[in-house]
Design a protein around this motif. Sequence first.
Motif, PDB file in Angstrom:
ATOM      1  N   MET A 108      32.531  45.028  47.017  1.00  0.00           N
ATOM      2  CA  MET A 108      34.056  44.396  46.824  1.00  0.00           C
ATOM      3  C   MET A 108      34.001  43.127  47.768  1.00  0.00           C
ATOM      4  SD  MET A 108      35.736  48.233  47.866  1.00  0.00           S
ATOM      5  CE  MET A 108      37.442  47.437  47.769  1.00  0.00           C
ATOM      6  N   GLY A 149      35.182  39.484  45.829  1.00  0.00           N
ATOM      7  CA  GLY A 149      36.177  38.687  46.534  1.00  0.00           C
ATOM      8  C   GLY A 149      35.717  37.457  46.935  1.00  0.00           C
ATOM      9  N   LEU A 159      35.408  35.584  43.487  1.00  0.00           N
ATOM     10  CA  LEU A 159      36.406  35.155  42.940  1.00  0.00           C
ATOM     11  C   LEU A 159      37.061  33.795  43.521  1.00  0.00           C
ATOM     12  CD1 LEU A 159      38.381  38.442  42.308  1.00  0.00           C
ATOM     13  CD2 LEU A 159      37.739  36.885  40.501  1.00  0.00           C
ATOM     14  N   LEU A 160      37.099  33.941  44.972  1.00  0.00           N
ATOM     15  CA  LEU A 160      37.375  32.673  45.596  1.00  0.00           C
ATOM     16  C   LEU A 160      36.756  31.347  45.233  1.00  0.00           C
ATOM     17  CD1 LEU A 160      38.012  33.945  49.089  1.00  0.00           C
ATOM     18  CD2 LEU A 160      39.882  33.025  47.617  1.00  0.00           C
ATOM     19  N   ARG A 194      34.081  31.605  52.427  1.00  0.00           N
ATOM     20  CA  ARG A 194      34.857  32.456  51.379  1.00  0.00           C
ATOM     21  C   ARG A 194      34.740  33.990  51.623  1.00  0.00           C
ATOM     22  NH1 ARG A 194      31.933  32.186  46.723  1.00  0.00           N
ATOM     23  NH2 ARG A 194      30.436  30.477  47.438  1.00  0.00           N
ATOM     24  N   VAL A 201      37.958  36.322  52.804  1.00  0.00           N
ATOM     25  CA  VAL A 201      38.227  37.842  52.229  1.00  0.00           C
ATOM     26  C   VAL A 201      38.398  38.948  53.556  1.00  0.00           C
ATOM     27  CG1 VAL A 201      37.384  39.555  50.894  1.00  0.00           C
ATOM     28  CG2 VAL A 201      37.255  37.244  50.194  1.00  0.00           C
ATOM     29  N   ARG A 236      31.275  45.483  41.018  1.00  0.00           N
ATOM     30  CA  ARG A 236      32.307  44.431  41.040  1.00  0.00           C
ATOM     31  C   ARG A 236      33.536  44.699  40.039  1.00  0.00           C
ATOM     32  NH1 ARG A 236      27.751  41.178  41.714  1.00  0.00           N
ATOM     33  NH2 ARG A 236      28.264  40.154  39.661  1.00  0.00           N
ATOM     34  N   PHE A 292      37.180  45.926  41.381  1.00  0.00           N
ATOM     35  CA  PHE A 292      38.187  44.872  40.996  1.00  0.00           C
ATOM     36  C   PHE A 292      39.154  45.696  40.519  1.00  0.00           C
ATOM     37  CE2 PHE A 292      40.294  41.866  38.281  1.00  0.00           C
ATOM     38  CZ  PHE A 292      40.894  41.058  39.244  1.00  0.00           C
TER      39      PHE A 292
END
Length: 354
Positions: A59, A63, A66-67, A78, A82, A208, A212
């Motif tokens: 997880m 994140g 995605l960032l 990053r 998160v 993931r 998500f």
Amino acid sequence: MSDTHHIERPGPTELRSSLTQHEARRAAVWFSMAIAIALVALLAQPIMLILGALVLATMMDGGARLLGRVLPIRRGWRLAIVLLGAVAFLTYTFYLTGSSLAEQAQAMRTIVEGQAARIGGWMQQLGVTATPADFKSLAGQAMSSMGRLTAAVGTAVGAVTSLVMMLVLAIFIAVEPKLYERGFAWMLPMERRAYFYTVADKMGWTLRRLMFGRLIGMAVEGVGTWLLLLAGGVPMAGLLGILTGLFAFLPNIGSIISGVLIILVGFSAGSDVGLYAFFVYLVVQIIDGYLIVPMVAKRATDLAPALVLAAQILFGALFGIMGLFLADPIVAMIKVWLEERSKALEARTAPGEG
């Protein structure tokens, strides 16, 4: 003269005997399997903690990825964003509202027990042998775990040592996942490493997507339930929204538990409010089940609901609450391994068939 030319062979009591070596290898296999089963039973809790850390690390990694699409900064920064965001959310949710949530949880327990007693009396009038006391006792047992949970949340979030260890392990893995992946592959034979990397990458991608989708579902169900119940005047809308969001992490079972709580609390305020609460529950579940899950999670895993429910029952009975929470990710990883194993076997047999 024939006796002088007789060739002596080792008997079954000597290790040089082929029969003894064969039976010893068979016995070693069965003995190793027994030891492995005993170790799994003995180390069930640590194994669940490690698997939970892997899920948390996935997880965090998701994140950070995605960032990375919107923030062209280093992975470490990053990941820190998160983690800080998660800490800020938990702090706001539990510490700032912990006392009110604990009070609402006590009131909810009383309401649920009272509603269960009313249902028991109504069923007894219909001829069912169960007494209201039986339903009240059942409701009390079901709510006792939630009462302890909210009490811990209201004080200090119950900083259990195992949870802290799992979180720390997840952070270490998320900071440098390739390091641990290469370290594990180093222990495998050279010819198996490429297959391991393929399976590990597919498992990571699947987890993931699964996590998500689970987080999106938790957010939609929790916030949606809270706002709709608040608009309809249902008591304890905030607590019901938080519980619905948390229970959304458990497919099938979680939605049933949250639905029962929403409906019981709704009918405690009147029939109209109860019917509205039931309508809210249906709307939220339909949106999550027919919009979010097919768009996000089901494309990655496509797990049958009956399979997930059976795995939850099995892992919950074997490993407790951790097994219940991790049943879905474990089944997803097993499914990926079986699919990749099947592809590898097909690739080996394809040239021979031609």
